[in-house]
Motif scaffolding. Sequence first.
Motif, mmCIF file in Angstrom:
data_model
loop_
_atom_site.group_PDB
_atom_site.id
_atom_site.type_symbol
_atom_site.label_atom_id
_atom_site.label_comp_id
_atom_site.label_asym_id
_atom_site.label_seq_id
_atom_site.Cartn_x
_atom_site.Cartn_y
_atom_site.Cartn_z
ATOM 1 N N ASN A 1 40.032 38.984 44.308
ATOM 2 C CA ASN A 1 40.692 40.383 44.301
ATOM 3 C C ASN A 1 39.589 41.273 44.370
ATOM 4 O O ASN A 1 39.902 42.342 43.490
ATOM 5 C CB ASN A 1 41.942 40.436 43.355
ATOM 6 N N HIS A 2 38.466 41.359 44.952
ATOM 7 C CA HIS A 2 37.710 42.292 44.918
ATOM 8 C C HIS A 2 36.507 41.946 46.084
ATOM 9 O O HIS A 2 36.715 41.028 46.741
ATOM 10 C CB HIS A 2 37.024 42.730 43.767
ATOM 11 N N SER B 1 32.169 41.585 42.802
ATOM 12 C CA SER B 1 31.967 41.145 41.607
ATOM 13 C C SER B 1 30.987 39.739 41.548
ATOM 14 O O SER B 1 31.432 38.940 42.325
ATOM 15 C CB SER B 1 33.381 40.528 41.027
ATOM 16 N N ARG C 1 40.308 44.996 48.590
ATOM 17 C CA ARG C 1 41.314 46.107 48.196
ATOM 18 C C ARG C 1 40.463 47.306 48.798
ATOM 19 O O ARG C 1 40.089 47.445 49.912
ATOM 20 C CB ARG C 1 40.792 46.093 46.790
ATOM 21 N N VAL D 1 39.567 36.981 38.945
ATOM 22 C CA VAL D 1 39.613 38.586 38.578
ATOM 23 C C VAL D 1 38.787 38.861 37.625
ATOM 24 O O VAL D 1 39.012 37.991 36.181
ATOM 25 C CB VAL D 1 40.900 38.849 38.811
ATOM 26 N N PRO E 1 42.604 47.442 39.835
ATOM 27 C CA PRO E 1 42.294 46.249 40.178
ATOM 28 C C PRO E 1 43.248 45.171 39.163
ATOM 29 O O PRO E 1 43.648 43.935 39.492
ATOM 30 C CB PRO E 1 40.899 45.896 39.781
ATOM 31 N N ALA F 1 37.270 48.260 48.348
ATOM 32 C CA ALA F 1 35.660 48.136 48.165
ATOM 33 C C ALA F 1 35.013 48.606 49.555
ATOM 34 O O ALA F 1 33.942 48.845 49.597
ATOM 35 C CB ALA F 1 35.638 46.719 47.916
#
Length: 218
Positions: free
Chosen positions: A102-103, A106, A131, A12, A24, A133
Amino acid sequence: MTGKKKKILLLVDWFTRGYKAGGPIQSSVNVAFALKEYYDIWVCTTDTDHGETVPYENIPSNQWINFQEEDIKVYYAKKATLDKKQIKEIIAQSGADYIYLNHLFSPLFVVYPLWLRYTGKVKTQVVLCPRGALYDSALAIKPLKKKIFINLFRLLGIPKRILLRAPCEEHIFPVSHSTANIPVSVTLTASIAPGPTPSRGAAPRRRSGAACRSSLTW
């Protein structure tokens, strides 16, 4: 719990003691605390808060440290020099059984690990939590780049090579019915309640009964 616990490597961009990225960070801390009883939790993040150029004070960079008094290890990578090679080395050295992303957008902490998994350079099972996104409102920001990425994501069949999960049941419907058209169902069960935005190393506030259920199926 008996026996050796399996290890989760959480990748992350920001983790406590950062706080400026908001949600986040909080969700990452919540996941770490919710699962540490069942898994060894190792977190790789950067040593600089969102939008800042100066690293956190009194936190050593580029080494594994214990997070507060908890059974969680954190690697604060030096942001100024962090690159794909270092991310790959951290993944290899961690010996993790699962990599938790966790996204979605990125470059170093999600896109590159997904590429490593797709090309077979990383055999570890990858769990992707987009999440918010994939909400329509989020996709409306820089829509062309995100549309291209999502189309490639689907075209390459990456969803079939990883586990996709939504953080809570109420997120299933916006994710499933977004214009991204990526189906998501939910396999991790954890009692997680939203807490204050972490700052100065604060731990998340958790309350029993606020369950976040997931059951990863494809």
